[in-house]
Design a protein around this motif. Structure first.
Motif, PDB file in Angstrom:
ATOM      1  N   THR A  47       0.885  -1.169   0.000  1.00 48.17           N
ATOM      2  CA  THR A  47       0.000   0.000   0.000  1.00 48.17           C
ATOM      3  C   THR A  47       0.913   1.207   0.000  1.00 48.17           C
ATOM      4  O   THR A  47       2.118   1.083  -0.112  1.00 48.17           O
ATOM      5  N   HIS A  48       0.334   2.338   0.187  1.00 41.43           N
ATOM      6  CA  HIS A  48       1.187   3.524   0.216  1.00 41.43           C
ATOM      7  C   HIS A  48       2.118   3.457   1.417  1.00 41.43           C
ATOM      8  O   HIS A  48       3.123   4.131   1.476  1.00 41.43           O
ATOM      9  N   ASP A  49       1.731   2.635   2.380  1.00 35.25           N
ATOM     10  CA  ASP A  49       2.466   2.698   3.643  1.00 35.25           C
ATOM     11  C   ASP A  49       3.179   1.404   4.053  1.00 35.25           C
ATOM     12  O   ASP A  49       4.207   1.433   4.694  1.00 35.25           O
ATOM     13  N   THR A  50       2.592   0.279   3.708  1.00 37.49           N
ATOM     14  CA  THR A  50       3.191  -0.981   4.154  1.00 37.49           C
ATOM     15  C   THR A  50       3.593  -1.850   2.961  1.00 37.49           C
ATOM     16  O   THR A  50       3.073  -1.711   1.874  1.00 37.49           O
ATOM     17  N   ILE A  51       4.532  -2.731   3.224  1.00 35.52           N
ATOM     18  CA  ILE A  51       5.001  -3.630   2.179  1.00 35.52           C
ATOM     19  C   ILE A  51       5.154  -5.022   2.765  1.00 35.52           C
ATOM     20  O   ILE A  51       5.527  -5.183   3.930  1.00 35.52           O
TER      21      ILE A  51
END
Lengths: 123, 123
Positions: A12-16
């Motif tokens: 996501t924009h924040d987690t990988i």
């Protein structure tokens, strides 16, 4: 990005996803690829990634070197689809490294080596 | 522990390799194994593990369910060689979950679902 039927949900924009980090390209300051993330070293209790172990070189899995970088050294670059390290390749090549099957003891003194070399405080 | 020539360097008292976390057993409050860690979801910028995605059930890779647990739910137990979650299996089974290839959007609203269900603040 490939046009496939499955949507890429591993990021996501924040987690990988840890599956996606492994194998991600790592580029040096001049833009050349240094290697790729082989695995991460994570603090067991706090779940904080301390180092990314980057693999470099080698052919058909032989002769590959690993060098651990403090996580704070890596900046994810969306455009390049990989991590940028604001260091010269020469500096990285002179850094702490080891060969496959010759992994160091991940102890306080090794942490100190990494901290002194990179001049950063490990998270 | 096996008596082999190679020393297990993938773990110290404090850090663990992401290669070793994947596949680690996860046990519920009553001691039964719930599943195992399939992968981790990591904050891209801060390198903080937010969730461990635990795989459960399935046979020959079919029908496996995944349920994400906030990292704070997992406590590493040396004796058992795996993570303990202080929850009943029933509560975990009723939690947010998804099937392979049906991964959710890892967005704020999904984070909120997890936070409400487990009643913990995601790190």
């Amino acid at each position: 990005m490939e046009n496939t039927q499955t949507t890429d949900r591993t990021e996501t924009h924040d987690t990988i996803s840890s599956e996606k980090v492994d194998g991600t390209a790592v580029y040096g300051r001049d833009g050349d690829q240094i290697g790729s993330v082989h695995h991460l070293m994570i603090g067991k209790r706090d779940g904080q990634v301390r180092h990314a172990v980057v693999s470099y070189g080698g052919f058909l899995g032989m002769g590959e070197d690993y060098f651990p970088l403090p996580w704070s050294e890596l900046t994810y670059d969306e455009r390049r689809g990989g991590y940028i390290v604001d260091r010269d390749i020469a500096q990285l090549k002179d850094g702490p490294r080891y060969q496959r099957d010759r992994e160091p003891s991940w102890d306080r003194s090794y942490d100190d080596q990494l901290t002194s070399y990179y001049g950063v405080r490990l998270m």
